[in-house]
Design a protein around this motif. Sequence first.
Motif, PDB file in Angstrom:
ATOM      1  N   ARG A   1      -7.491  -8.470 -11.543  1.00  0.00           N
ATOM      2  CA  ARG A   1      -8.178  -7.777 -12.514  1.00  0.00           C
ATOM      3  C   ARG A   1      -8.397  -8.722 -13.881  1.00  0.00           C
ATOM      4  O   ARG A   1      -7.604  -9.365 -14.207  1.00  0.00           O
ATOM      5  CB  ARG A   1      -7.273  -6.605 -12.733  1.00  0.00           C
TER       6      ARG A   1
ATOM      7  N   LYS B   1       4.482  -1.668  -3.621  1.00  0.00           N
ATOM      8  CA  LYS B   1       4.897  -1.988  -4.899  1.00  0.00           C
ATOM      9  C   LYS B   1       4.068  -1.193  -6.083  1.00  0.00           C
ATOM     10  O   LYS B   1       2.995  -0.898  -5.935  1.00  0.00           O
ATOM     11  CB  LYS B   1       4.602  -3.591  -5.154  1.00  0.00           C
TER      12      LYS B   1
ATOM     13  N   GLU C   1       3.987  -0.568 -10.382  1.00  0.00           N
ATOM     14  CA  GLU C   1       4.311  -0.762 -12.003  1.00  0.00           C
ATOM     15  C   GLU C   1       4.367   0.417 -12.622  1.00  0.00           C
ATOM     16  O   GLU C   1       3.433   1.096 -12.547  1.00  0.00           O
ATOM     17  CB  GLU C   1       3.271  -1.982 -12.272  1.00  0.00           C
TER      18      GLU C   1
ATOM     19  N   ASP D   1      -1.394   0.204 -13.253  1.00  0.00           N
ATOM     20  CA  ASP D   1      -1.783  -0.950 -12.261  1.00  0.00           C
ATOM     21  C   ASP D   1      -2.413   0.068 -11.198  1.00  0.00           C
ATOM     22  O   ASP D   1      -3.186   0.909 -11.448  1.00  0.00           O
ATOM     23  CB  ASP D   1      -0.645  -1.587 -11.841  1.00  0.00           C
ATOM     24  N   GLU D   2      -2.513  -0.472  -9.958  1.00  0.00           N
ATOM     25  CA  GLU D   2      -3.120  -0.001  -8.791  1.00  0.00           C
ATOM     26  C   GLU D   2      -1.829   0.835  -7.853  1.00  0.00           C
ATOM     27  O   GLU D   2      -0.986   0.303  -8.061  1.00  0.00           O
ATOM     28  CB  GLU D   2      -3.777  -0.676  -7.973  1.00  0.00           C
TER      29      GLU D   2
END
Length: 300
Positions: free
Chosen positions: A25, A208, A210, A223-224
């Motif tokens: 990104r 995962k 964030e 985030d994603e």
Amino acid sequence: MSGFVEKPEPIQVPGLVHLHTGKVRELYQNEAGDLVMVASDRISAFDWVLPTEIPDKGRILTQLSLWWFDQLADLVPNHVLGTELPAGAPADWAGRALVCKSLQMVPVECVARGYLTGSGLVEYKETRTVCGLALPEGLVDGSELPAPIFTPATKAEVGEHDENVSYEEVARQVGADTAAQLRQATLAVYSRGRDIARDRGIILADTKFEFGLENNDTLVIADEVLTPDSSRFWPADQWQPGRAQPSYDKQFVRDWLTSPESGWDRASEQPPPPLPERVVEATRAKYVEAYERLTGTTWS
Ligand SMILES: Nc1ncnc2c1ncn2[C@@H]1O[C@H](COP(=O)(O)OP(=O)(O)OP(=O)(O)O)[C@@H](O)[C@H]1O
Ligand SMILES: [Mg+2]
């Protein structure tokens, strides 16, 4: 050596200040002080950002994250403010640029695992633990765990491996209160994601997240989320513990890079070569398939 094979030049847009080039990104700040996060078509493997892009990957991951944020909205607030393109932005940012709350990021990769594989399996084989958590005997590659576990890692610089850390270490770094919130939110979001994916024939092996803090106190997911880049998705009908599982992600890329055909030695100092067209196409098709199966809509 690792990192970018070719470091990209960020596009300059009037009214936006470029803040950071991540592996995938580009981050900008707009005049209101909000974050503009633009997902590129870049792909990384073995800690390298490859010289070849996967067409549509940035849009697919952005749209999938947006879909998930909706599914999770009752569990945890997210960082999305809007999807409108900033004035003056290139037209090809459409679908892959998000305006987000600029958060104070918590420097912990919040990993949840419901199945044993990857770095978890490596640690388990040595000590029968993952991130210091004791697990039953007899588990193999791909085994489902008795219950999902929180296995945090520290975020590494581009080109470095993330490192698994214990819960106690996280609590030391961010405080007991935030650590407890991170664990609770990570496991709640994982469980929701796992159940939704399971209904669609996909095993969410691990993932995962964030998180960031808003106004120094509220935990927000950033985030994603639950994309093939941040998660291991396995086709449920092919799940067979005791071997590596087929997955909806960079498997074609990793397989090709480690095959004799690529001519690349992972242990060498050399950057990986460009991907052949058929590997690019097969990888794109996997991302599309993950999107379509999870959301139940057609990618266009
Ligand atoms: N709401 C937010 N506020 C501030 N930073 C954010 C927010 N959401 C995501 N980020 C940060 O934006 C970056 C996303 O870029 P990308 O995923 O390409 O980076 P990365 O390679 O994973 O990590 P790095 O940025 O360290 O290279 C990450 O550093 C992530 O922590
Ligand atoms: Mg990232």
